[in-house]
Design a protein around this motif. Structure first.
Motif, PDB file in Angstrom:
ATOM      1  N   SER A   1       0.826  -1.202   0.000  1.00  0.00           N
ATOM      2  CA  SER A   1       0.000   0.000   0.000  1.00  0.00           C
ATOM      3  C   SER A   1       0.863   1.255   0.000  1.00  0.00           C
ATOM      4  O   SER A   1       0.569   2.227  -0.707  1.00  0.00           O
ATOM      5  CB  SER A   1      -0.936  -0.014   1.218  1.00  0.00           C
TER       6      SER A   1
ATOM      7  N   SER B   1       2.221   1.942  -3.383  1.00  0.00           N
ATOM      8  CA  SER B   1       1.199   2.537  -4.238  1.00  0.00           C
ATOM      9  C   SER B   1       1.023   4.021  -3.953  1.00  0.00           C
ATOM     10  O   SER B   1       0.921   4.835  -4.876  1.00  0.00           O
ATOM     11  CB  SER B   1      -0.143   1.812  -4.036  1.00  0.00           C
TER      12      SER B   1
ATOM     13  N   ALA C   1      -3.524   2.191  -7.445  1.00  0.00           N
ATOM     14  CA  ALA C   1      -4.257   2.460  -6.208  1.00  0.00           C
ATOM     15  C   ALA C   1      -4.910   1.204  -5.645  1.00  0.00           C
ATOM     16  O   ALA C   1      -5.483   0.401  -6.393  1.00  0.00           O
ATOM     17  CB  ALA C   1      -5.322   3.530  -6.452  1.00  0.00           C
TER      18      ALA C   1
ATOM     19  N   TYR D   1      -7.403  -0.333  -2.277  1.00  0.00           N
ATOM     20  CA  TYR D   1      -8.241  -0.165  -1.100  1.00  0.00           C
ATOM     21  C   TYR D   1      -8.031  -1.415  -0.248  1.00  0.00           C
ATOM     22  O   TYR D   1      -8.376  -2.521  -0.679  1.00  0.00           O
ATOM     23  CB  TYR D   1      -9.723  -0.040  -1.464  1.00  0.00           C
TER      24      TYR D   1
ATOM     25  N   VAL E   1      -3.589   9.270   0.311  1.00  0.00           N
ATOM     26  CA  VAL E   1      -3.944   7.988   0.922  1.00  0.00           C
ATOM     27  C   VAL E   1      -4.757   8.257   2.170  1.00  0.00           C
ATOM     28  O   VAL E   1      -4.389   9.076   3.013  1.00  0.00           O
ATOM     29  CB  VAL E   1      -2.693   7.138   1.253  1.00  0.00           C
TER      30      VAL E   1
ATOM     31  N   ASN F   1      -5.621   6.077  -2.422  1.00  0.00           N
ATOM     32  CA  ASN F   1      -5.433   4.805  -1.733  1.00  0.00           C
ATOM     33  C   ASN F   1      -6.194   4.829  -0.408  1.00  0.00           C
ATOM     34  O   ASN F   1      -6.362   5.893   0.194  1.00  0.00           O
ATOM     35  CB  ASN F   1      -3.949   4.548  -1.443  1.00  0.00           C
TER      36      ASN F   1
END
Length: 462
Positions: free
Chosen positions: A60, A63, A83, A85, A162, A215
């Protein structure tokens, strides 16, 4: 010399993974670059982090650091940024927040440098009599926000933002405060690559973000995850866009008193910061105001493998006669795998173990294995929720049925073993399908979803 060092590190990592029984976690740690594997193993050893949590948090962070500077070509004109989640799921005390903070610490440091620069610019602007353009604060990480402030922050930092929250359910619960589900609509649109717009009350000039890169990562307790499944996020598609991490083991590691813990972790954190700094240093393909991202294609071998993997799913999906039985989540797999492949290619480049000319077979295979892990986590979460929400009589019937069966068999067993009518059995089957404990293979034929093995029959790929 570098090849020799990498070979030695690979051997060392393999031995450490065997000693730590990392295969038992089901997490494919071996797909990461060797230097990153070593960092993850050190963090698990010296900080007692769950490997699944720290490794996913690092993906993450990559990203978020990469943002919109690089994209991957999935098929034709279909492109995507990286991206993700992500939701980390575990019972209280399992340690979701510390690895998340460790993975994002270099980005927080980067944000702090941006804040200090903003302070200096504001002082200079005020000293100049507030002439010229007023400085704006750029930052990547946000936690407490409104739909409007989210987009304003992204507008000031077009590269990426993010949403990093300790308890993710708090964010989703607060989404109900906003008119007409504005936040959820923004998240759905951003994930799909659509442009975002917002008009401030205090300013009639709208903010337009042509290529958003948002993100999300946070944690939640196992006992709260059912809230997410009951908020309508399955119906609107948000749930399909989320990658879940649920460790197979809820056991906490015992603390070991070592004299060199602080020194080792400091060195490990520095190694991770060096890698992430290389990702942060990547930039757009142009320095002009209109930022143009680099677009990486898969090489021929990787593309053929990727297409073959997806076509094997398409072949099975096309045999489904009832539209209601099509798994909408599975339709997001190509995008998830492509994004993960892009991130793995970037991470391998930042670790000095590959290039950034195209996405190769190694990254695509790694992405498919990671996606399989996240899907296995998801189906185990669905099993946990289903067992909590599904009534006992249907589950009793399910326990009496074979792994695959037809309607006639279910009706006969229900009548003989439970003394219930044909209509009641059909209602039981409907509830079991709704709870994701059962799926229709075809009209009149069913198969159990095997959660215990960590694999769902709906997500296997050979």
């Amino acid at each position: 010399m570098a090849d020799i060092r990498n070979t030695r590190l690979e051997l060392c990592n393999r031995i450490r993974m065997e000693a730590e029984h990392t295969e038992d976690t089901g997490f494919p740690l071996d797909v990461f670059p060797q230097s990153v594997q070593s960092i993850i193993l050190d963090m698990a050893k010296y900080e007692n982090y769950k490997i699944e949590f720290i490794a996913t948090s690092m993906l993450s962070a990559v990203s978020a650091a990469l943002g919109g500077t690089y994209r991957i070509r999935i098929k034709g004109d279909w492109q995507s940024n990286g991206a993700l989640y992500v939701i980390l799921v575990g019972r209280p005390g399992l340690g979701k927040t510390p690895p998340l903070e460790a993975a994002y610490r270099p980005i927080r440091k980067h944000d702090y440098a941006l804040f200090k620069a903003y302070e200096a610019e504001m002082e200079a602007w005020k000293a100049a009599g507030e002439n010229g353009r007023k400085p704006v604060l750029k930052r990547t990480i946000i936690s407490d926000f409104t739909p409007e402030s989210l987009l304003l922050t992204h507008n000031n930092n077009p590269r990426s933002v993010v949403i990093l929250v300790d308890e993710i359910m708090g964010m989703f619960n607060s989404a109900n405060r906003y008119t007409n589900g504005q936040l959820i609509e923004q998240l759905l649109t951003a994930w799909s690559g659509g442009a975002l717009d917002v008009t401030r009350v205090s300013n009639t000039i709208p903010v337009h973000i042509e290529h958003p890169c948002i993100n999300i990562i946070g944690g939640t307790q196992t006992k709260r995850v059912h809230e997410l499944l009951r908020k309508g996020f399955e119906e609107n598609g948000l749930l399909d866009r989320i990658l879940f991490v649920l460790p197979k083991s809820s056991r906490m590691s015992e603390w070991v008193n070592r004299d060199d813990d602080g020194e080792k972790m400091s060195a490990t954190a520095t190694r991770w910061e060096n890698i992430l700094d290389k990702v942060l240093a990547l930039d757009y393909d142009t320095e002009a105001e209109e930022r143009i991202p680099h677009v990486l294609s898969m090489d021929r071998e990787a593309k053929e493998y990727f297409f073959s993997w997806w076509n094997s799913k398409v072949e099975r999906i096309n045999k489904i006669e009832d539209d209601a039985e099509v798994d909408s989540r599975e339709m997001k797999h190509p995008a998830h795998v492509a994004r993960l492949a892009l991130l793995m290619q970037v991470l391998r480049h930042a670790s000095g173990e590959s290039h950034l000319q195209f996405v190769d077979m190694v990254s695509v295979k790694a992405a498919i294995r990671l996606n399989d892990y996240f899907e296995n986590s998801y189906v185990r979460i669905r099993s946990f929720v289903a067992n909590d929400t599904c009534e006992d009589p249907p589950k009793v019937l399910l326990s009496m049925l074979p792994d695959t069966f037809d309607t006639k068999t279910a009706i006969a067993i229900g009548k003989e073993q439970q003394g219930v009518s044909e209509r009641t059995v059909m209602n039981y089957l409907k509830e079991l399908c709704h709870s994701r404990l059962l799926r229709k293979a075809k009209a009149g034929h069913y198969e159990k979803v095997m959660y215990e093995s960590g694999k769902s029959s709906t997500h296997e790929y050979e």
